[in-house]
Design a protein around this motif. Sequence first.
Motif, PDB file in Angstrom:
ATOM      1  N   LYS A  67      44.047  69.970 -13.322  1.00  0.00           N
ATOM      2  CA  LYS A  67      43.319  69.804 -14.574  1.00  0.00           C
ATOM      3  C   LYS A  67      44.262  69.305 -15.665  1.00  0.00           C
ATOM      4  O   LYS A  67      45.377  69.805 -15.811  1.00  0.00           O
ATOM      5  CB  LYS A  67      42.685  71.130 -14.996  1.00  0.00           C
ATOM      6  CG  LYS A  67      41.736  71.006 -16.177  1.00  0.00           C
ATOM      7  CD  LYS A  67      41.016  72.320 -16.435  1.00  0.00           C
ATOM      8  CE  LYS A  67      40.004  72.184 -17.566  1.00  0.00           C
ATOM      9  NZ  LYS A  67      39.247  73.447 -17.785  1.00  0.00           N
ATOM     10  N   VAL A  68      43.810  68.312 -16.411  1.00  0.00           N
ATOM     11  CA  VAL A  68      44.616  67.718 -17.478  1.00  0.00           C
ATOM     12  C   VAL A  68      43.785  67.673 -18.759  1.00  0.00           C
ATOM     13  O   VAL A  68      42.610  67.315 -18.745  1.00  0.00           O
ATOM     14  CB  VAL A  68      45.058  66.279 -17.100  1.00  0.00           C
ATOM     15  CG1 VAL A  68      45.759  65.608 -18.279  1.00  0.00           C
ATOM     16  CG2 VAL A  68      45.972  66.311 -15.887  1.00  0.00           C
ATOM     17  N   SER A  69      44.390  68.039 -19.866  1.00  0.00           N
ATOM     18  CA  SER A  69      43.700  68.000 -21.153  1.00  0.00           C
ATOM     19  C   SER A  69      43.618  66.564 -21.658  1.00  0.00           C
ATOM     20  O   SER A  69      44.496  65.737 -21.373  1.00  0.00           O
ATOM     21  CB  SER A  69      44.439  68.862 -22.181  1.00  0.00           C
ATOM     22  OG  SER A  69      44.471  70.215 -21.759  1.00  0.00           O
ATOM     23  N   TYR A  70      42.573  66.281 -22.416  1.00  0.00           N
ATOM     24  CA  TYR A  70      42.392  64.941 -22.963  1.00  0.00           C
ATOM     25  C   TYR A  70      41.626  65.048 -24.282  1.00  0.00           C
ATOM     26  O   TYR A  70      41.035  66.079 -24.607  1.00  0.00           O
ATOM     27  CB  TYR A  70      41.637  64.051 -21.969  1.00  0.00           C
ATOM     28  CG  TYR A  70      40.371  64.679 -21.431  1.00  0.00           C
ATOM     29  CD1 TYR A  70      39.164  64.605 -22.142  1.00  0.00           C
ATOM     30  CD2 TYR A  70      40.377  65.349 -20.212  1.00  0.00           C
ATOM     31  CE1 TYR A  70      38.009  65.187 -21.654  1.00  0.00           C
ATOM     32  CE2 TYR A  70      39.227  65.940 -19.720  1.00  0.00           C
ATOM     33  CZ  TYR A  70      38.043  65.851 -20.440  1.00  0.00           C
ATOM     34  OH  TYR A  70      36.899  66.439 -19.952  1.00  0.00           O
ATOM     35  N   ARG A  71      41.640  63.978 -25.048  1.00  0.00           N
ATOM     36  CA  ARG A  71      40.926  63.936 -26.325  1.00  0.00           C
ATOM     37  C   ARG A  71      40.512  62.503 -26.601  1.00  0.00           C
ATOM     38  O   ARG A  71      41.042  61.555 -26.013  1.00  0.00           O
ATOM     39  CB  ARG A  71      41.813  64.450 -27.456  1.00  0.00           C
ATOM     40  CG  ARG A  71      43.074  63.640 -27.667  1.00  0.00           C
ATOM     41  CD  ARG A  71      43.947  64.192 -28.774  1.00  0.00           C
ATOM     42  NE  ARG A  71      45.206  63.475 -28.880  1.00  0.00           N
ATOM     43  CZ  ARG A  71      45.355  62.324 -29.546  1.00  0.00           C
ATOM     44  NH1 ARG A  71      44.299  61.759 -30.124  1.00  0.00           N
ATOM     45  NH2 ARG A  71      46.525  61.737 -29.615  1.00  0.00           N
ATOM     46  N   CYS A  72      39.570  62.356 -27.489  1.00  0.00           N
ATOM     47  CA  CYS A  72      39.115  61.027 -27.874  1.00  0.00           C
ATOM     48  C   CYS A  72      40.150  60.401 -28.806  1.00  0.00           C
ATOM     49  O   CYS A  72      40.636  61.047 -29.744  1.00  0.00           O
ATOM     50  CB  CYS A  72      37.759  61.113 -28.579  1.00  0.00           C
ATOM     51  SG  CYS A  72      37.036  59.496 -28.940  1.00  0.00           S
ATOM     52  N   LYS A  73      40.530  59.178 -28.541  1.00  0.00           N
ATOM     53  CA  LYS A  73      41.572  58.508 -29.330  1.00  0.00           C
ATOM     54  C   LYS A  73      41.186  58.395 -30.797  1.00  0.00           C
ATOM     55  O   LYS A  73      42.050  58.485 -31.689  1.00  0.00           O
ATOM     56  CB  LYS A  73      41.840  57.118 -28.754  1.00  0.00           C
ATOM     57  CG  LYS A  73      42.983  56.390 -29.437  1.00  0.00           C
ATOM     58  CD  LYS A  73      43.256  55.053 -28.767  1.00  0.00           C
ATOM     59  CE  LYS A  73      44.434  54.336 -29.432  1.00  0.00           C
ATOM     60  NZ  LYS A  73      44.715  53.036 -28.787  1.00  0.00           N
ATOM     61  N   ASP A  74      39.899  58.228 -31.088  1.00  0.00           N
ATOM     62  CA  ASP A  74      39.444  58.049 -32.464  1.00  0.00           C
ATOM     63  C   ASP A  74      39.128  59.358 -33.159  1.00  0.00           C
ATOM     64  O   ASP A  74      38.745  59.360 -34.338  1.00  0.00           O
ATOM     65  CB  ASP A  74      38.190  57.164 -32.490  1.00  0.00           C
ATOM     66  CG  ASP A  74      38.473  55.783 -31.917  1.00  0.00           C
ATOM     67  OD1 ASP A  74      39.611  55.319 -32.081  1.00  0.00           O
ATOM     68  OD2 ASP A  74      37.565  55.211 -31.304  1.00  0.00           O
ATOM     69  N   ASP A  75      39.283  60.474 -32.431  1.00  0.00           N
ATOM     70  CA  ASP A  75      38.927  61.766 -33.017  1.00  0.00           C
ATOM     71  C   ASP A  75      40.145  62.432 -33.635  1.00  0.00           C
ATOM     72  O   ASP A  75      41.149  62.661 -32.972  1.00  0.00           O
ATOM     73  CB  ASP A  75      38.326  62.680 -31.938  1.00  0.00           C
ATOM     74  CG  ASP A  75      37.984  64.047 -32.489  1.00  0.00           C
ATOM     75  OD1 ASP A  75      37.426  64.110 -33.595  1.00  0.00           O
ATOM     76  OD2 ASP A  75      38.304  65.033 -31.804  1.00  0.00           O
ATOM     77  N   MET A  76      40.088  62.769 -34.863  1.00  0.00           N
ATOM     78  CA  MET A  76      41.224  63.387 -35.549  1.00  0.00           C
ATOM     79  C   MET A  76      41.297  64.888 -35.328  1.00  0.00           C
ATOM     80  O   MET A  76      42.286  65.524 -35.636  1.00  0.00           O
ATOM     81  CB  MET A  76      41.119  63.095 -37.054  1.00  0.00           C
ATOM     82  CG  MET A  76      41.087  61.613 -37.403  1.00  0.00           C
ATOM     83  SD  MET A  76      42.550  60.726 -36.812  1.00  0.00           S
ATOM     84  CE  MET A  76      43.796  61.481 -37.840  1.00  0.00           C
ATOM     85  N   LYS A  77      40.240  65.460 -34.783  1.00  0.00           N
ATOM     86  CA  LYS A  77      40.186  66.908 -34.604  1.00  0.00           C
ATOM     87  C   LYS A  77      40.409  67.324 -33.157  1.00  0.00           C
ATOM     88  O   LYS A  77      40.220  68.463 -32.782  1.00  0.00           O
ATOM     89  CB  LYS A  77      38.831  67.451 -35.077  1.00  0.00           C
ATOM     90  CG  LYS A  77      38.576  67.214 -36.558  1.00  0.00           C
ATOM     91  CD  LYS A  77      37.222  67.775 -36.948  1.00  0.00           C
ATOM     92  CE  LYS A  77      36.936  67.527 -38.432  1.00  0.00           C
ATOM     93  NZ  LYS A  77      35.598  68.074 -38.813  1.00  0.00           N
TER      94      LYS A  77
END
Length: 506
Positions: free
Chosen positions: A55-65
Amino acid sequence: MSAIKAVCDKKVDLDEVLDKYGIFKRYHVEIIMLAFFAFATNTMYCTNYVFAAEKVSYRCKDDMKDAAFCSASNSTHYCSEWVYDEPNSFVAYFELACHEWKRTLVGTVHSFGYMCGLLLVGPMSDRVGRKTAIVITGVLGAVFGTLRSFSTWYWFYIAMEFLEAAIGDTCSPMYVLTLEIVSTKKKLVYLMISSFGFGFGGVAGAFAAWLTPDWRWFLRAIYTPAFLFFFYKYLLDESPRWLLTKGKKDEAVKILQDAAKKNKITIEKNSLDNLTCEVRENVKFSVLLKDTFKSKTLRKRFFVCLIWWTTSTFVNYGLMINSVSLQGNKYVNFALTILVDLPATVAVTYILIHFKRKVPLMLSFFAGAVLCMSQPFLPSNLPWLSLTVYMAGKLMCSFYFSITYLYTLELFPTYTRNSMHALCSSLGRIGSIVAPQTPLLTVYYPGLPSFVFGVAALVAGLSTFLVPDIADDALPDTVHQAEALGKPKIPSKAVGTYNEGFDTQM
């Protein structure tokens, strides 16, 4: 059983001959080393997806939060580009953000492939021989595993995962050969030493993942050595017991003579010439399997063994999945979790040497049931007590899993032994497939999964009353001998056959 004929004038049981070989002499030490390697690769391959598809964490590139914004349908509709904490990971390469089911599918497919494969590898081992099955599965495992490391398409990776698990694992035929190459009195210690390979493989796999964090190179690091199984064709001998049941007495005798020469011992030629060997000539494998299931006694044993295997896999994987993650280095923690089984292996071997099979198996099932069923009712303000009970339950699980593996092999005849063992093990893998769903039970009650594990172990323990208690009985070669397990051994007047059992001199 008209197809059976005795080909020996005087009965000398194979067990009597094998008992003259020392398990710490050159020949048997070489087999221990070969089995050790096979068992080590089994653990690495059965757990490879823990690190390869971690499992790897990820986030939206355009999301600041740092919010993922995954919709209920698991789509990436709210994000045009994802940023992964580990850019060289399996999840990042195949862009599995918000598709968690695709990541977990890798492990599910492996378990399902392993279940299906046991139905193929077991009969293949009984038909073409233990040695041939080991070479074929070992090399195929290396091929499919290595090919997976070059995958550029997710579904190709899944296909290779299934094939490698199905027909690329040497554990079943290697375990059976290891059991059949030593005498009844020495098999427990011999299997214990060989089984240390399982623990070594788990530790080696964890540190291989630590040293090669890139999932492609990790797979290549653990699967490339499996090409060495090709040389087992020259380094490993076939099981003499299997050869005798196939009417290949001359080949079996030659192997025993070569082994004696390596161990620098002398085996009387008369003993080898008069080995007891009941042969089934020109009989289809389907007929042999049908003969086994035609026996009411063996049918009953099959269903009991199926309960054992389902419970063992269900509870073992269930405890792992539902346990609280330990703090610290994940690779070290995984290695330590694997090493916990080593003292269990030593303890089980000691117990089985001094006691028979039935009582230790029942007690471990019942003790495991009590520990698991009591887990939900422990005080929440005593975490050390909860952890202690959990580890004790895991230890009991290791106990009855180990005993189940050996006990199953001892309850069935030689010419279908690997097939029956594989059938029980395969169908029993349903437990490992269902186990990942047990966390869903916490919605109704946090301690419900542990309670269910306890109930399963209780049922398995009660079913053990239905099988005979054995310990020093020689491995049965025919249905008649298998049915006679646990009964008084009274030889008949007919040469090479027995009314109630078969005689062995220890």
